[in-house]
Write an enzyme that holds these catalytic residues in place. Structure first.
Site, PDB file in Angstrom:
ATOM      1  N   LYS A   1     -15.459  -8.718   4.075  1.00 40.58           N
ATOM      2  CA  LYS A   1     -14.318  -9.012   4.947  1.00 40.58           C
ATOM      3  C   LYS A   1     -14.621  -8.482   6.346  1.00 40.58           C
ATOM      4  O   LYS A   1     -15.019  -7.329   6.486  1.00 40.58           O
ATOM      5  CB  LYS A   1     -13.059  -8.280   4.456  1.00 40.58           C
ATOM      6  CG  LYS A   1     -12.545  -8.685   3.091  1.00 40.58           C
ATOM      7  CD  LYS A   1     -11.279  -7.883   2.760  1.00 40.58           C
ATOM      8  CE  LYS A   1     -10.754  -8.152   1.370  1.00 40.58           C
ATOM      9  NZ  LYS A   1      -9.674  -7.213   0.981  1.00 40.58           N
TER      10      LYS A   1
ATOM     11  N   HIS B   1       0.847  -1.202   0.000  1.00 39.27           N
ATOM     12  CA  HIS B   1       0.000   0.000   0.000  1.00 39.27           C
ATOM     13  C   HIS B   1       0.884   1.255   0.000  1.00 39.27           C
ATOM     14  O   HIS B   1       0.642   2.207  -0.739  1.00 39.27           O
ATOM     15  CB  HIS B   1      -0.870   0.058   1.265  1.00 39.27           C
ATOM     16  CG  HIS B   1      -1.929  -1.000   1.378  1.00 39.27           C
ATOM     17  ND1 HIS B   1      -2.077  -1.778   2.497  1.00 39.27           N
ATOM     18  CD2 HIS B   1      -2.914  -1.390   0.535  1.00 39.27           C
ATOM     19  CE1 HIS B   1      -3.108  -2.604   2.340  1.00 39.27           C
ATOM     20  NE2 HIS B   1      -3.632  -2.394   1.151  1.00 39.27           N
TER      21      HIS B   1
ATOM     22  N   ARG C   1      -2.012  -6.489  -8.441  1.00 42.33           N
ATOM     23  CA  ARG C   1      -0.833  -7.326  -8.195  1.00 42.33           C
ATOM     24  C   ARG C   1      -0.752  -8.472  -9.192  1.00 42.33           C
ATOM     25  O   ARG C   1       0.318  -8.867  -9.609  1.00 42.33           O
ATOM     26  CB  ARG C   1      -0.895  -7.916  -6.777  1.00 42.33           C
ATOM     27  CG  ARG C   1      -0.562  -6.927  -5.704  1.00 42.33           C
ATOM     28  CD  ARG C   1      -1.048  -7.400  -4.368  1.00 42.33           C
ATOM     29  NE  ARG C   1      -2.504  -7.401  -4.326  1.00 42.33           N
ATOM     30  CZ  ARG C   1      -3.226  -7.576  -3.241  1.00 42.33           C
ATOM     31  NH1 ARG C   1      -2.628  -7.815  -2.096  1.00 42.33           N
ATOM     32  NH2 ARG C   1      -4.535  -7.539  -3.289  1.00 42.33           N
TER      33      ARG C   1
ATOM     34  N   SER D   1      -2.413  -7.679   3.035  1.00 43.95           N
ATOM     35  CA  SER D   1      -2.744  -7.589   4.466  1.00 43.95           C
ATOM     36  C   SER D   1      -3.042  -8.975   5.019  1.00 43.95           C
ATOM     37  O   SER D   1      -2.636  -9.305   6.138  1.00 43.95           O
ATOM     38  CB  SER D   1      -3.970  -6.696   4.675  1.00 43.95           C
ATOM     39  OG  SER D   1      -3.754  -5.410   4.171  1.00 43.95           O
TER      40      SER D   1
HETATM   41  P1  ADP Z   1      -9.907  -3.946  -0.326  1.00 43.16           P
HETATM   42  O1  ADP Z   1     -10.555  -4.704   0.781  1.00 43.16           O
HETATM   43  O2  ADP Z   1     -10.720  -2.764  -0.778  1.00 43.16           O
HETATM   44  O3  ADP Z   1      -9.412  -4.787  -1.475  1.00 43.16           O
HETATM   45  P2  ADP Z   1      -7.115  -3.677   0.501  1.00 43.16           P
HETATM   46  O4  ADP Z   1      -6.589  -2.876   1.649  1.00 43.16           O
HETATM   47  O5  ADP Z   1      -6.925  -5.142   0.550  1.00 43.16           O
HETATM   48  O6  ADP Z   1      -8.640  -3.266   0.374  1.00 43.16           O
HETATM   49  O7  ADP Z   1      -6.475  -3.155  -0.855  1.00 43.16           O
HETATM   50  C1  ADP Z   1      -6.679  -1.851  -1.312  1.00 43.16           C
HETATM   51  C2  ADP Z   1      -6.123  -1.713  -2.719  1.00 43.16           C
HETATM   52  O8  ADP Z   1      -4.703  -1.811  -2.685  1.00 43.16           O
HETATM   53  C3  ADP Z   1      -6.594  -2.798  -3.710  1.00 43.16           C
HETATM   54  O9  ADP Z   1      -6.786  -2.211  -4.980  1.00 43.16           O
HETATM   55  C4  ADP Z   1      -5.438  -3.763  -3.742  1.00 43.16           C
HETATM   56  O10 ADP Z   1      -5.373  -4.450  -4.992  1.00 43.16           O
HETATM   57  C5  ADP Z   1      -4.267  -2.806  -3.586  1.00 43.16           C
HETATM   58  N1  ADP Z   1      -3.093  -3.468  -3.031  1.00 43.16           N
HETATM   59  C6  ADP Z   1      -3.013  -4.228  -1.920  1.00 43.16           C
HETATM   60  N2  ADP Z   1      -1.767  -4.698  -1.718  1.00 43.16           N
HETATM   61  C7  ADP Z   1      -1.023  -4.219  -2.755  1.00 43.16           C
HETATM   62  C8  ADP Z   1       0.358  -4.364  -3.156  1.00 43.16           C
HETATM   63  N3  ADP Z   1       1.186  -5.152  -2.480  1.00 43.16           N
HETATM   64  N4  ADP Z   1       0.768  -3.718  -4.260  1.00 43.16           N
HETATM   65  C9  ADP Z   1      -0.115  -2.975  -4.984  1.00 43.16           C
HETATM   66  N5  ADP Z   1      -1.414  -2.811  -4.678  1.00 43.16           N
HETATM   67  C10 ADP Z   1      -1.869  -3.419  -3.586  1.00 43.16           C
END
Ligand code: ADP
Length: 158
Positions: A40, A16, A89, A127
């Site tokens: 989630k 992130h 990703r 996460s």
């Molecule tokens: P959500 O529950 O909305 O998917 P997340 O916190 O899991 O929330 O992810 C938010 C955004 O960040 C999503 O678009 C996800 O694909 C992106 N994201 C998460 N981890 C990474 C990473 N390692 N590299 C690039 N983008 C990421």
């Protein structure tokens, strides 16, 4: 121009943060928006997530964080923003993200979604993986900032 980065951030990871850093260079303002995700159930409270994000972004003066509920397009309107940032990703992300971005476009055609491809260094970081590693006492240094690793270990030692 301002961009909103919606997500669960449960907790914020190095992946992130990499996206935030890249966007902070391209946009005048980046607003991270913690939005509840229907499918989630969160490990960290919104307050805990806000605090971990605040600590992670303190070095950028044009990045802020807030929390809201409801649809991302509605929340974007509330904060006067018309661009959403999401990360890709792998192909699995793409299929889901394409569906959400298209739905958002149907809901509000004035809101655009911008995708950034994960840096190779962080393309495996999520996460949920960080939570699993924390649960079994693994090394978190390639996944989350040190202050988040402390919180993760605290959470799973209870
Ligand atoms: P959500 O529950 O909305 O998917 P997340 O916190 O899991 O929330 O992810 C938010 C955004 O960040 C999503 O678009 C996800 O694909 C992106 N994201 C998460 N981890 C990474 C990473 N390692 N590299 C690039 N983008 C990421």
């Amino acid at each position: 121009m301002k961009i909103m980065y919606p997500g669960s951030f449960d907790p914020i990871t190095l992946g992130h943060i990499d996206l935030i850093e890249r966007c902070a260079k391209m946009f005048d303002e980046v607003e991270i928006a913690i939005l509840e995700n229907d499918s989630k159930s969160a490990t960290f409270s919104v307050e805990e997530r806000l605090e971990m994000i605040r600590e992670s972004i303190s070095k950028w003066s044009n990045v802020r964080v807030s929390a809201g509920s409801g649809l991302a397009v509605e929340y974007a309107k509330q904060i006067n923003c018309s661009v959403l940032l999401r990360g890709i990703r792998a192909v699995m992300d793409y299929e889901y993200e394409l569906q959400v971005a298209t739905a958002n476009r149907v809901l509000d055609k004035d809101v655009e979604t911008l995708f950034l491809v994960a840096s190779p260094k962080y393309s495996y970081v999520s996460s949920s993986l960080a939570r699993t590693i924390a649960r079994y006492g693994g090394d978190l240094k390639e996944f989350v900032p040190d202050h988040v690793a402390v919180k993760l270990r605290e959470k799973f030692s209870k």
